[in-house]
Enzyme design. Sequence first.
Site, mmCIF file in Angstrom:
data_model
loop_
_atom_site.group_PDB
_atom_site.id
_atom_site.type_symbol
_atom_site.label_atom_id
_atom_site.label_comp_id
_atom_site.label_asym_id
_atom_site.label_seq_id
_atom_site.Cartn_x
_atom_site.Cartn_y
_atom_site.Cartn_z
ATOM 1 C CG HIS A 1 -1.993 1.026 1.176
ATOM 2 N ND1 HIS A 1 -1.767 2.348 1.471
ATOM 3 C CD2 HIS A 1 -3.317 0.936 0.845
ATOM 4 C CE1 HIS A 1 -2.891 3.031 1.331
ATOM 5 N NE2 HIS A 1 -3.842 2.204 0.952
ATOM 6 C CD GLU B 1 -2.369 2.380 -2.958
ATOM 7 O OE1 GLU B 1 -3.269 2.736 -2.193
ATOM 8 O OE2 GLU B 1 -1.232 2.057 -2.554
#
Length: 230
Positions: free
Chosen positions: A85, A154
Site C-alpha cells: 500500500h 491507487e
Amino acid sequence: MFKTQAESQEFLLGFLPYLVETPPEREVVLCVPFTDLSIMSKNMHGTRVQLGAQNVHWEASGAYTGEISAPMLLEVGVRYVVIGHSERRQFFGETDETVNLRLKAAQSFGLTPILCVGESKQQRDAGETESLISMQLQKDLVDIDQHNLIVAYEPIWAIGTGDTCEAKEANRVIGLIRSQLSNPDVPIQYGGSVKPNNIDEIMAQPEIDGALVGGASLEPDGFARIVNYK
C-alpha cells in the site's frame, strides 16, 4: 488504522443487513487492523464477507518485533492481505524488493495478496506514471503466481485528497497494468477517493474489476452503497 474491536463489531452489525441487496457473484472483503482480526473473524463466520489483513511479514517467524506472519493470519481466518500500500511505501520504508518478499510469503501459505501500485502527484506531473507503474510491476511480480493475485491501482495523489482520478483515466492505467500481466484475468481494482457518489462511474469502466476503498469504508451505509453499485 481505524476502529477498536468494539467499534469493528458495531460496524459489522450495521453493515451486514445491506448485503441482502448484493449480487451473489460480488465478493466483499474487509481488511482490518491486526487487533480486530480475531473478533471480526468470529463475527463474520457464516456471512458472505471475507477477512483480509493490511500487511504480512515475509518470514513465518523470527526476531521481527512488531511484525505479523502468514501463519498467524491464517490461524484467525484471514484469506486476503494488502501488500505494498502507498502508505507503507511512503511512511514505513516499503520497497519493491520487500513487497516481492511479502507477496511470495503470502502465496506460499495460501493467502491471496492484493498488490498496490501507483504514482505520486510529482511523478504524474513529470509524466512518469506509465514508466513507474511498469517498473513496480516488473520488480514486485518476480516469481509470483498470477493465478492467485489481485492488483490495485491507487494513484497516491488521489488518496484522501478528494481528487479522484477520472474514471476514464483510471481505466486507461488499469488497461496498461493488465497488458503487462502474464495472466490477463487477474482482478484489477481502482483505489483512490472511491465514494458512494462516484462508484457507479468507476465500475462502469471495462477494465476495472473492483474497488479498494479507504475512508469511505468506515461508515456502514456509505460502504454498502459502494458494495451495491449499480
